[in-house]
Design a protein around this motif. Structure first.
Motif, PDB file in Angstrom:
ATOM      1  N   GLN A  91      41.854  63.896  23.472  1.00 15.91           N
ATOM      2  CA  GLN A  91      42.891  64.093  24.739  1.00 15.91           C
ATOM      3  C   GLN A  91      43.739  62.705  24.915  1.00 15.91           C
ATOM      4  O   GLN A  91      44.785  62.799  25.256  1.00 15.91           O
ATOM      5  N   ASN A  92      43.022  61.500  24.575  1.00 15.11           N
ATOM      6  CA  ASN A  92      43.771  60.471  24.674  1.00 15.11           C
ATOM      7  C   ASN A  92      45.077  60.207  23.786  1.00 15.11           C
ATOM      8  O   ASN A  92      45.786  59.595  24.075  1.00 15.11           O
ATOM      9  N   LEU A  93      44.885  60.797  22.699  1.00 17.11           N
ATOM     10  CA  LEU A  93      46.189  60.796  21.819  1.00 17.11           C
ATOM     11  C   LEU A  93      47.262  61.455  22.596  1.00 17.11           C
ATOM     12  O   LEU A  93      48.629  61.088  22.160  1.00 17.11           O
ATOM     13  N   GLY A  94      46.990  62.603  23.212  1.00 21.13           N
ATOM     14  CA  GLY A  94      48.265  63.376  23.799  1.00 21.13           C
ATOM     15  C   GLY A  94      48.716  62.282  24.820  1.00 21.13           C
ATOM     16  O   GLY A  94      49.999  62.350  25.091  1.00 21.13           O
ATOM     17  N   ILE A  95      47.944  61.729  25.711  1.00 21.21           N
ATOM     18  CA  ILE A  95      48.358  60.749  26.597  1.00 21.21           C
ATOM     19  C   ILE A  95      49.235  59.469  25.881  1.00 21.21           C
ATOM     20  O   ILE A  95      50.242  59.426  26.730  1.00 21.21           O
ATOM     21  N   LEU A  96      48.717  59.182  24.912  1.00 20.21           N
ATOM     22  CA  LEU A  96      49.522  58.078  24.191  1.00 20.21           C
ATOM     23  C   LEU A  96      50.978  58.250  24.049  1.00 20.21           C
ATOM     24  O   LEU A  96      51.891  57.485  23.991  1.00 20.21           O
ATOM     25  N   ALA A  97      51.245  59.804  23.806  1.00 21.52           N
ATOM     26  CA  ALA A  97      52.715  60.248  23.314  1.00 21.52           C
ATOM     27  C   ALA A  97      53.709  59.784  24.507  1.00 21.52           C
ATOM     28  O   ALA A  97      54.581  59.970  24.324  1.00 21.52           O
ATOM     29  N   LEU A  98      53.074  59.917  25.823  1.00 25.09           N
ATOM     30  CA  LEU A  98      53.912  59.797  26.989  1.00 25.09           C
ATOM     31  C   LEU A  98      54.670  58.304  27.164  1.00 25.09           C
ATOM     32  O   LEU A  98      55.811  58.267  27.564  1.00 25.09           O
ATOM     33  N   VAL A  99      53.924  57.545  26.321  1.00 23.09           N
ATOM     34  CA  VAL A  99      54.863  56.183  26.387  1.00 23.09           C
ATOM     35  C   VAL A  99      56.308  56.171  25.743  1.00 23.09           C
ATOM     36  O   VAL A  99      57.103  55.671  26.266  1.00 23.09           O
ATOM     37  N   ILE A 100      56.506  57.037  24.675  1.00 25.90           N
ATOM     38  CA  ILE A 100      57.611  57.467  24.128  1.00 25.90           C
ATOM     39  C   ILE A 100      58.631  57.660  25.116  1.00 25.90           C
ATOM     40  O   ILE A 100      59.755  57.197  25.075  1.00 25.90           O
ATOM     41  N   LEU A 101      58.342  58.794  26.102  1.00 21.83           N
ATOM     42  CA  LEU A 101      59.281  58.992  26.949  1.00 21.83           C
ATOM     43  C   LEU A 101      59.660  57.891  27.847  1.00 21.83           C
ATOM     44  O   LEU A 101      60.865  58.083  28.177  1.00 21.83           O
ATOM     45  N   PHE A 102      58.843  57.111  28.421  1.00 22.85           N
ATOM     46  CA  PHE A 102      59.237  55.900  29.272  1.00 22.85           C
ATOM     47  C   PHE A 102      60.223  55.026  28.563  1.00 22.85           C
ATOM     48  O   PHE A 102      61.224  54.506  29.071  1.00 22.85           O
ATOM     49  N   ILE A 103      59.990  54.764  27.169  1.00 21.01           N
ATOM     50  CA  ILE A 103      60.895  53.922  26.247  1.00 21.01           C
ATOM     51  C   ILE A 103      62.338  54.535  26.366  1.00 21.01           C
ATOM     52  O   ILE A 103      63.231  54.000  26.581  1.00 21.01           O
ATOM     53  N   PHE A 104      62.400  55.735  26.007  1.00 13.57           N
ATOM     54  CA  PHE A 104      63.670  56.451  25.939  1.00 13.57           C
ATOM     55  C   PHE A 104      64.624  56.486  27.518  1.00 13.57           C
ATOM     56  O   PHE A 104      65.418  56.351  27.575  1.00 13.57           O
ATOM     57  N   GLY A 105      63.464  56.867  28.372  1.00  7.66           N
ATOM     58  CA  GLY A 105      63.828  56.806  29.754  1.00  7.66           C
ATOM     59  C   GLY A 105      64.481  55.637  30.275  1.00  7.66           C
ATOM     60  O   GLY A 105      65.708  55.430  30.597  1.00  7.66           O
ATOM     61  N   PHE A 106      63.992  54.510  29.794  1.00 10.93           N
ATOM     62  CA  PHE A 106      64.440  53.235  30.229  1.00 10.93           C
ATOM     63  C   PHE A 106      65.814  52.990  29.625  1.00 10.93           C
ATOM     64  O   PHE A 106      66.720  52.423  29.961  1.00 10.93           O
ATOM     65  N   TYR A 107      65.814  53.063  27.954  1.00 10.37           N
ATOM     66  CA  TYR A 107      66.865  52.884  27.526  1.00 10.37           C
ATOM     67  C   TYR A 107      68.359  53.532  28.299  1.00 10.37           C
ATOM     68  O   TYR A 107      69.243  52.901  28.414  1.00 10.37           O
ATOM     69  N   PHE A 108      68.055  54.987  28.495  1.00  2.00           N
ATOM     70  CA  PHE A 108      69.426  55.570  28.790  1.00  2.00           C
ATOM     71  C   PHE A 108      69.581  55.068  30.343  1.00  2.00           C
ATOM     72  O   PHE A 108      70.650  55.154  30.590  1.00  2.00           O
ATOM     73  N   PHE A 109      68.393  54.877  30.878  1.00  2.00           N
ATOM     74  CA  PHE A 109      68.857  54.428  32.257  1.00  2.00           C
ATOM     75  C   PHE A 109      69.616  53.240  32.184  1.00  2.00           C
ATOM     76  O   PHE A 109      70.505  52.985  33.165  1.00  2.00           O
ATOM     77  N   ALA A 110      69.341  52.160  31.569  1.00  2.00           N
ATOM     78  CA  ALA A 110      70.082  50.973  31.340  1.00  2.00           C
ATOM     79  C   ALA A 110      71.403  51.267  31.075  1.00  2.00           C
ATOM     80  O   ALA A 110      72.319  50.446  31.880  1.00  2.00           O
TER      81      ALA A 110
END
Length: 422
Positions: A392-411
């Motif tokens: 299960q923890n590998l699935g949770i780790l993938a969520l970090v990618i979403l926050f990286i892209f989110g920060f980039y486009f929000f900036a």
């Protein structure tokens, strides 16, 4: 003191209070779905012979299906709500669907039947939020939106703890005196359904649609054509367009964490009572921090505050990957509570200030596609990776990618002037 800060200090109006009240009411359903329902579903799944990682996967798939349906219906309802007098009627209809189907979960159901009714109830709930968010432009002024939105989330968090505590007492004490799980769950559902409905009534009675795009409904074809035009018009609102892309990514991660936290902890074998109490703590922590972010929005730019929340969530997700102890889940619950209300409230007001008021229904319908509808990505990602790897923890780790892209486009969005790009 700036005009914005001065006006934001005025007392809340009766209509603003009624609007905030609905956040108190519907948040009871949110808390029930994110805490008690996953545990009950796990017990049904166990009785049906499902392995823990498969139960987590099916719960995630059900959540994803719900958000996919709302992603389709949300913009349609939003477009229909921009007709004069329709916003309130559609709002009442979606609340009725949510409350009535939620009560159907009291019936003796298999794990599959439970998921079917759960999906319908949640569609009604989430569709009501599309219309509720669109009401923000009708019930207050732009300079007060961040404050009112933050109050909504803050009081929603603390208010939802009342029916939750009653439900928790019923479930835990009922177990000690030998009440069946179904009976205890039925009582919890009744408590939360009445709470949700009670706080809906003041908003329904007091709300009057102030802004609208047309006087008549027209055919469904006209609704789709109008919606298509609105989507095309987004290219002229560069800030709103870039914001929606960013929102798609970072709020996806936020909602996935909210939706999957208890299911994730349960699948790791953590004690269910501890998980419920930790999530209750999240609500208490979220209350003052949501108010804090509302006050900070008078002093600091909303864009800066949203960036802080995105970075914080990325760090929270990294911590969750190695989670295997109850105290770590408690710590995680506190951290989530600190930023959950802030990122949701500020995002809602940030978008509301960037769109035409008379088309708030359509735009918030689109907002819902990029928001709650976007959480399909996160929940499917967690579910699929958990099912494929058994970890299960590998699935949770993938969520970090979403926050990286989110920060980039929000900036990128935050650098754009508020003026319409022609």
């Amino acid at each position: 003191m700036t005009d914005k800060a001065r006006k934001s200090k005025y007392p809340l109006t009766k209509l603003e209070k009624a609007w905030i009240g609905y956040d108190i009411g519907n948040s009871a359903f949110t808390l029930l779905v994110s805490t008690i329902f996953p545990i009950y579903f796990n017990s049904l799944a166990e009785g049906g012979g499902l392995a823990p990682h498969m139960a987590l996967a099916y719960w995630g798939y059900a959540t994803a299906i719900t958000t996919l349906i709302v992603a389709i219906l949300g913009p349609i309802f939003g477009a229909m709500a921009d007709v004069r007098g329709k916003k309130k009627k559609l709002f009442a209809m979606t609340v009725a669907v949510g409350v009535l189907t939620m009560m159907a979960l009291m019936l003796p159901l298999s794990w599959f039947q439970f998921l079917v009714f759960f999906i319908i109830a949640r569609v009604g709930y989430q569709a009501s939020l599309v219309l509720y968010d669109a009401m923000l432009t009708d019930i207050t002024e732009p300079e007060r939106m961040s404050r009112v939105s933050s109050y909504g989330y803050a009081l929603g968090y603390i208010g939802s703890t009342v029916p939750f505590i009653l439900s928790l007492v019923l479930i835990l004490m009922g177990e000690k005196i030998g009440l069946t799980m179904q009976f205890r769950m039925g009582g919890a559902i009744i408590i939360n359904a009445i709470w949700w409905l009670a706080f809906t009534i003041p908003l329904y009675k007091n709300f009057e649609q102030k802004y609208y795009a047309s006087e008549t409904m027209g055919s469904l074809g006209q609704v789709f054509r109008g919606l298509g035009k609105t989507i095309l018009d987004l290219r002229h609102f560069k800030k709103a367009f870039l914001f929606l892309i960013a929102f798609f990514f970072y709020i996806d991660g936020v909602y996935t964490i909210i939706d999957m936290a208890v299911a994730y902890g349960g699948s790791l074998g953590l004690d269910s009572t501890q998980l419920l109490l930790a999530l209750l703590l999240t609500q208490f922590v979220a209350f003052p921090f949501a108010l804090l972010f509302g006050k900070l929005s008078n002093k600091y730019d909303n864009g800066l505050l949203i960036k802080v929340c995105i970075v914080a969530y990325a760090l929270i997700t990294l911590f969750a990957v190695q989670l295997d102890k109850v105290w770590e889940f408690w710590f995680l619950a506190v951290c989530v509570g600190m930023f959950q209300g802030g990122v949701q409230a500020l995002s809602r007001s940030y978008f509301a200030q960037s769109i035409p008021k008379e088309k708030s229904g359509e735009y918030f319908g689109i907002y819902d596609i990029f928001g709650k509808g976007a959480s399909i990505t996160g929940t499917m990602m967690v579910s699929a990776i958990s099912q494929a790897t058994g970890r299960q923890n590998l699935g949770i780790l993938a969520l970090v990618i979403l926050f990286i892209f989110g920060f980039y486009f929000f900036a990128k969005a935050d650098k754009v002037d508020r003026e319409v790009i022609v």
